[in-house]
Design a protein around this motif. Structure first.
Motif, PDB file in Angstrom:
ATOM      1  N   GLY A  80       0.985  -1.515  -0.178  1.00 30.00           N
ATOM      2  CA  GLY A  80       0.051   0.182  -0.217  1.00 30.00           C
ATOM      3  C   GLY A  80       0.746   1.530  -0.030  1.00 30.00           C
ATOM      4  O   GLY A  80       0.357   2.299   0.791  1.00 30.00           O
ATOM      5  N   THR A  81       1.942   0.968  -0.534  1.00 32.23           N
ATOM      6  CA  THR A  81       2.985   2.503  -0.837  1.00 32.23           C
ATOM      7  C   THR A  81       3.023   3.863  -1.819  1.00 32.23           C
ATOM      8  O   THR A  81       2.855   2.460  -2.981  1.00 32.23           O
ATOM      9  N   LEU A  82       2.517   4.262  -1.569  1.00 29.19           N
ATOM     10  CA  LEU A  82       2.333   5.851  -2.738  1.00 29.19           C
ATOM     11  C   LEU A  82       3.144   6.012  -3.123  1.00 29.19           C
ATOM     12  O   LEU A  82       3.158   6.749  -1.588  1.00 29.19           O
ATOM     13  N   THR A  83       3.590   5.985  -4.257  1.00 30.21           N
ATOM     14  CA  THR A  83       4.855   7.926  -3.975  1.00 30.21           C
ATOM     15  C   THR A  83       3.796   8.906  -5.471  1.00 30.21           C
ATOM     16  O   THR A  83       3.546   8.237  -6.233  1.00 30.21           O
ATOM     17  N   THR A 179       6.134   9.436  -0.533  1.00 26.53           N
ATOM     18  CA  THR A 179       5.431   8.226  -0.574  1.00 26.53           C
ATOM     19  C   THR A 179       5.310   7.767   1.051  1.00 26.53           C
ATOM     20  O   THR A 179       5.858   8.503   2.012  1.00 26.53           O
ATOM     21  N   LEU A 180       3.900   7.176   0.471  1.00 28.53           N
ATOM     22  CA  LEU A 180       2.904   7.421   1.892  1.00 28.53           C
ATOM     23  C   LEU A 180       2.823   5.884   1.627  1.00 28.53           C
ATOM     24  O   LEU A 180       2.090   5.492   0.737  1.00 28.53           O
ATOM     25  N   ARG A 181       2.868   5.337   3.084  1.00 25.82           N
ATOM     26  CA  ARG A 181       2.009   4.152   3.478  1.00 25.82           C
ATOM     27  C   ARG A 181       0.180   4.141   3.466  1.00 25.82           C
ATOM     28  O   ARG A 181      -0.347   5.462   3.792  1.00 25.82           O
ATOM     29  N   LEU A 182      -0.545   4.008   2.517  1.00 25.80           N
ATOM     30  CA  LEU A 182      -2.046   3.802   2.584  1.00 25.80           C
ATOM     31  C   LEU A 182      -2.708   2.658   4.236  1.00 25.80           C
ATOM     32  O   LEU A 182      -1.718   1.826   3.907  1.00 25.80           O
ATOM     33  N   ARG A 183      -3.814   2.725   3.722  1.00 30.02           N
ATOM     34  CA  ARG A 183      -4.169   1.866   5.020  1.00 30.02           C
ATOM     35  C   ARG A 183      -5.314   1.034   4.584  1.00 30.02           C
ATOM     36  O   ARG A 183      -6.121   0.591   3.585  1.00 30.02           O
ATOM     37  N   LYS A 184      -4.658  -0.839   4.313  1.00 28.25           N
ATOM     38  CA  LYS A 184      -5.741  -1.425   3.806  1.00 28.25           C
ATOM     39  C   LYS A 184      -7.304  -2.012   4.953  1.00 28.25           C
ATOM     40  O   LYS A 184      -7.122  -1.248   5.727  1.00 28.25           O
TER      41      LYS A 184
END
Ligand SMILES: Cc1cc2nc3c(=O)[nH]c(=O)nc-3n(C[C@H](O)[C@H](O)[C@H](O)COP(=O)(O)OP(=O)(O)OC[C@H]3O[C@@H](n4cnc5c(N)ncnc54)[C@H](O)[C@@H]3O)c2cc1C
Length: 452
Positions: A80-83, A179-184
């Motif tokens: 879930g890592t988004l750049t 770069t962010l971590r999204l939540r499942k």
């Protein structure tokens, strides 16, 4: 990129409104070009302009409106890592990633904010006591400095710049991408519960009790109530709903996202209609938050009740409004909250929206706003009586060891700000190192003294 244009700009509160030279870069290269040519009045980044006061305006100087930097640069489905570029909004991330089971890990009370804006204000959400600020979901970002150099910043690489940028109000450089971590998530719905409280003590007790159980928590206070009803309000708490929590009809589309067509306030309302207008809006909001009988709510209602009314800020009329948000330590906090509510009730400055939360621990960023304590946010229309009231409130907040949130503020002076943020000197030393000539400047920076 088209040439810069002179525009009258404001924050969400429509106060102050100032003339700026606005550029709308479309690429990182464009941003670099504008920054390289900045004149003596400096330049400041701007996202979607949802800060209330003057952090994203620069009277007589340049403003870099970055919403065209809205590209995704990479996504790891396993983590879930988004750049993405800094002008991407949380609304856009939700629209594109929630159907795939991912949601922003930290979100403020509107989704019309950019990633760059969320970093610069280190925004907090309803789950601060569990999740912390926006910084807790940011792994790294790339930032353009005044020198023209682009640096990678993370907890390991350039850690001082990394932390200085959260709460740094865009004054150390321009965040180009992050770069962010999204939540499942299993669903885009929330289990929620509303608790009504007859007075301040009941409300604060309910918050303390429920914060230990639920990650999301926010309360709305009736600021017109006085006497034994002082501080009466509604607390809503909740958590992500799983598939099992949904009714069969909802289970058919558990990751549904909405295309909103908000009720738009068509023009700046004259002040005399304010009370009718605010009451209508308040009803919309309370209806959303209380959602009587609905124990499962869609994320739009749960997180973003105000987004249902597009441009509701214009309902305050031409003079605009401000939001006074402060945090004070838990110790002695109840008595001080009572003093503040009484002072507001006596002031004749009709407050409108009021939001009360309890923050968790502070992070490492020298200018990040939250620390462990009670935080209260109150919207006030601009009037002659407001400045003296806010000065009084500043004094109570300062005396309590508290501070106000720059992302909402338009009034605090430099001396008071410095007392409220004891680590400001540490941040200013960094500012002088990376931007000795004051290339990044804003109306807020001049007002509170965040300058080289
Ligand atoms: C209805 C509503 C509810 C809100 N609820 C909350 C809440 O619950 N919690 C909370 O913390 N805030 C809340 N806010 C405030 C809002 O989340 C913040 O002000 C947020 O920073 C706005 O993002 P923006 O993209 O509009 O940034 P702007 O307002 O345009 O800019 C904010 C700051 O970010 C800087 N900036 C923007 N882009 C960049 C970039 N690329 N690089 C460097 N600096 C940059 C600007 O210079 C400025 O200092 C709310 C606002 C509204 C209108």
């Amino acid at each position: 990129m088209s040439a810069a244009v002179t525009e009258t700009l404001a924050g969400w509160g429509n106060y102050p409104r100032v003339e700026c030279e606005v550029s709308r870069p479309e690429t990182a290269k464009d941003v670099r070009k504008v920054v390289a040519e900045v004149g003596s009045a400096g330049s400041i980044a701007r996202g979607l302009g949802r800060s209330y006061g003057d952090p994203a305006v620069n009277e007589g100087g340049s403003v870099l409106e970055l919403t065209a930097l809205d590209r995704y640069l990479g996504f790891d489905e396993a983590t879930g890592t988004l750049t993405c570029e800094a002008g991407v909004s949380l609304g856009q991330i939700i629209a594109d990633f929630a159907p795939r089971g991912w949601f922003p890990a930290v979100t403020p009370g509107t989704k019309f904010v950019t990633v760059g804006g969320c970093i610069a204000n280190d925004v907090h959400g309803k789950a601060h006591h569990v999740d912390g600020c926006f910084s807790s979901c940011v792994e790294s970002f790339r930032m353009l400095l005044a020198s023209g150099e682009v640096v990678d910043c993370s907890r390991e690489t350039h850690p001082r710049l990394f932390w200085g940028t959260f709460g740094g109000m865009g004054l150390l450089g321009v965040v180009l991408d992050a770069t962010l971590r999204l939540r499942k998530i299993e669903t885009t719905f929330f289990r929620q519960k509303a608790v009504t409280a007859r007075n301040l003590d009941e409300l604060l007790d309910a918050i303390e009790e429920n914060d230990a159980i639920f990650p999301y928590s926010v309360s709305w206070i009736d600021s017109l109530a006085v006497g034994k009803n002082l501080g009466r309000g509604v607390l809503t708490v909740g958590d992500h709903a799983t598939l099992d929590d949904l009714k069969p009809a909802m289970r058919k589309a558990p990751l549904r996202v909405s295309a909103l067509s908000p009720l738009v306030v068509p023009f700046d309302m004259p002040s005399f209609t304010l009370s009718t207008f605010t009451i209508k809006i308040l009803n919309v909001v309370l209806d959303q938050v209380q959602s009587h009988g609905a124990s499962v709510a869609h994320y739009e209602k749960f997180f973003y009740p105000l987004d249902f009314v597009g441009e509701w800020n214009r309902g305050y009329g031409k003079r605009g409004f401000t939001q006074y948000q402060f945090v004070i330590p838990l110790e002695g906090g109840r008595e001080r909250m009572r003093t503040i509510l009484e002072r507001i009730a006596r002031s004749g400055c009709a407050p409108f929206l009021n939001v009360l939360k309890r923050f968790g621990e502070a992070n490492e960023a020298p200018l990040s706003f939250p620390f462990r304590g009670w935080t209260f946010a109150i919207d006030f229309p601009i009037s002659e009586k407001l400045d003296p009231l806010l000065k009084d409130l500043d004094a109570i907040v300062l005396e309590a060891g508290g501070r106000i949130y720059l992302g909402k503020d338009a009034f605090v002076d430099a001396e008071t700000f410095r007392k409220m943020y004891p680590r400001a000197d540490e941040w200013l030393a960094l500012k002088r190192e990376v931007d000795p000539d004051g290339v990044f400047d804003s109306s807020l920076a001049r007002r509170v003294g965040l300058r080289s």
